[in-house]
Scaffold this motif. Sequence first.
Motif, PDB file in Angstrom:
ATOM      1  N   TYR A  26     121.614 122.766  15.716  1.00 36.78           N
ATOM      2  CA  TYR A  26     120.557 121.899  15.174  1.00 36.78           C
ATOM      3  C   TYR A  26     121.042 120.478  14.924  1.00 36.78           C
ATOM      4  O   TYR A  26     120.399 119.517  15.340  1.00 36.78           O
ATOM      5  CB  TYR A  26     120.017 122.503  13.870  1.00 36.78           C
ATOM      6  N   ALA A  27     122.174 120.320  14.263  1.00 36.58           N
ATOM      7  CA  ALA A  27     122.649 118.975  13.905  1.00 36.58           C
ATOM      8  C   ALA A  27     122.922 118.140  15.146  1.00 36.58           C
ATOM      9  O   ALA A  27     122.567 116.958  15.204  1.00 36.58           O
ATOM     10  CB  ALA A  27     123.901 119.071  13.040  1.00 36.58           C
ATOM     11  N   PHE A  32     121.006 113.836  18.833  1.00 38.82           N
ATOM     12  CA  PHE A  32     120.618 113.293  20.141  1.00 38.82           C
ATOM     13  C   PHE A  32     119.201 112.744  20.097  1.00 38.82           C
ATOM     14  O   PHE A  32     118.919 111.658  20.597  1.00 38.82           O
ATOM     15  CB  PHE A  32     120.713 114.362  21.234  1.00 38.82           C
ATOM     16  N   LEU A  33     118.298 113.496  19.485  1.00 37.45           N
ATOM     17  CA  LEU A  33     116.906 113.069  19.398  1.00 37.45           C
ATOM     18  C   LEU A  33     116.770 111.769  18.615  1.00 37.45           C
ATOM     19  O   LEU A  33     116.078 110.843  19.046  1.00 37.45           O
ATOM     20  CB  LEU A  33     116.060 114.163  18.741  1.00 37.45           C
ATOM     21  N   PHE A  34     117.437 111.694  17.473  1.00 36.60           N
ATOM     22  CA  PHE A  34     117.306 110.502  16.641  1.00 36.60           C
ATOM     23  C   PHE A  34     117.970 109.288  17.295  1.00 36.60           C
ATOM     24  O   PHE A  34     117.469 108.167  17.192  1.00 36.60           O
ATOM     25  CB  PHE A  34     117.898 110.761  15.251  1.00 36.60           C
ATOM     26  N   THR A  35     119.090 109.509  17.991  1.00 39.68           N
ATOM     27  CA  THR A  35     119.736 108.420  18.723  1.00 39.68           C
ATOM     28  C   THR A  35     118.835 107.926  19.851  1.00 39.68           C
ATOM     29  O   THR A  35     118.687 106.717  20.056  1.00 39.68           O
ATOM     30  CB  THR A  35     121.093 108.874  19.281  1.00 39.68           C
ATOM     31  N   ALA A  41     113.455 102.539  20.595  1.00 38.37           N
ATOM     32  CA  ALA A  41     112.836 101.498  19.774  1.00 38.37           C
ATOM     33  C   ALA A  41     113.380 100.119  20.131  1.00 38.37           C
ATOM     34  O   ALA A  41     112.619  99.158  20.272  1.00 38.37           O
ATOM     35  CB  ALA A  41     113.072 101.792  18.296  1.00 38.37           C
ATOM     36  N   VAL A  42     114.684 100.024  20.304  1.00 37.58           N
ATOM     37  CA  VAL A  42     115.292  98.731  20.638  1.00 37.58           C
ATOM     38  C   VAL A  42     114.900  98.300  22.050  1.00 37.58           C
ATOM     39  O   VAL A  42     114.454  97.163  22.270  1.00 37.58           O
ATOM     40  CB  VAL A  42     116.831  98.803  20.496  1.00 37.58           C
ATOM     41  N   VAL A  43     115.030  99.202  23.013  1.00 35.49           N
ATOM     42  CA  VAL A  43     114.730  98.858  24.406  1.00 35.49           C
ATOM     43  C   VAL A  43     113.254  98.517  24.580  1.00 35.49           C
ATOM     44  O   VAL A  43     112.911  97.536  25.257  1.00 35.49           O
ATOM     45  CB  VAL A  43     115.153 100.016  25.341  1.00 35.49           C
TER      46      VAL A  43
END
Length: 89
Positions: A26-27, A32-35, A41-43
Amino acid sequence: MFWFILGGWLAIAPTAVANSFGTRNYARNYGFLFTAYGVGAVVSSVTSGIIKDFFGSYIYVFYPTIASAIIGILIVVLLLKEKKDLKTL
């Protein structure tokens, strides 16, 4: 309204990751999902600015957004398999 949707996604994401991939990794999976969310968001912010500067309007930003949404929906429909509930068997 956008911030309510964003907050809803952030509330649902951990549970969705656990349900989709299990709790064993899970962690790592949530990381990976949050990264990916942060990179997206930046791109997308930079890309939206470039598109607005080039075309002079934000309306053209919606075309790649629509295409990305359709691709995402297709990936989910084709690759996501429903888990069988062993209790009902």
